[in-house]
Design an enzyme around this catalytic site. Structure first.
Site, PDB file in Angstrom:
ATOM      1  N   TYR A 164       0.853  -1.183   0.000  1.00 46.11           N
ATOM      2  CA  TYR A 164       0.000   0.000   0.000  1.00 46.11           C
ATOM      3  C   TYR A 164       0.887   1.229   0.000  1.00 46.11           C
ATOM      4  CZ  TYR A 164       1.130   0.670   4.912  1.00 46.11           C
ATOM      5  OH  TYR A 164       1.805   0.889   6.077  1.00 46.11           O
ATOM      6  N   CYS A 165       0.295   2.366  -0.235  1.00 48.57           N
ATOM      7  CA  CYS A 165       1.011   3.638  -0.146  1.00 48.57           C
ATOM      8  C   CYS A 165      -0.014   4.680   0.271  1.00 48.57           C
ATOM      9  CB  CYS A 165       1.697   3.963  -1.472  1.00 48.57           C
ATOM     10  SG  CYS A 165       0.563   4.119  -2.861  1.00 48.57           S
ATOM     11  N   GLY A 166       0.131   5.887  -0.164  1.00 47.57           N
ATOM     12  CA  GLY A 166      -0.822   6.922   0.213  1.00 47.57           C
ATOM     13  C   GLY A 166      -2.152   6.783  -0.490  1.00 47.57           C
TER      14      GLY A 166
END
Length: 80
Positions: A27-29
């Site tokens: 995941y990331c932002g």
């Protein structure tokens, strides 16, 4: 740019525990940049990972979900 070598990526993922993990979820932002991690896992010859498309933006928007912070994080809730 370009990806690091397969050996170097495998070493980095191993340091994060991804090599021994039953499942790897990235995941990331917002979910866009995490796709690079999926490609890097493949380049490293590791099992296919999964993308949490909502990423941090969706997770943190729900105050009932736990959040972990700090040098030695412990799960906490954002609700007061």
């Amino acid at each position: 740019g370009s990806f690091r070598s397969a050996d170097e990526l495998r070493e980095r993922f191993a340091a994060l525990g991804a090599v021994e993990a039953d499942e790897v979820i990235v995941y990331c932002g917002s979910g866009v940049t995490a796709c690079h991690d999926l490609l890097a896992l493949e380049r490293a010859g590791l099992p296919v990972g999964a993308l949490y498309p909502g990423s941090w933006s969706a997770w943190s928007a729900d105050e009932t979900r736990p959040i972990t912070t700090g040098e030695q994080p412990q799960a906490t809730s954002t609700s007061t």
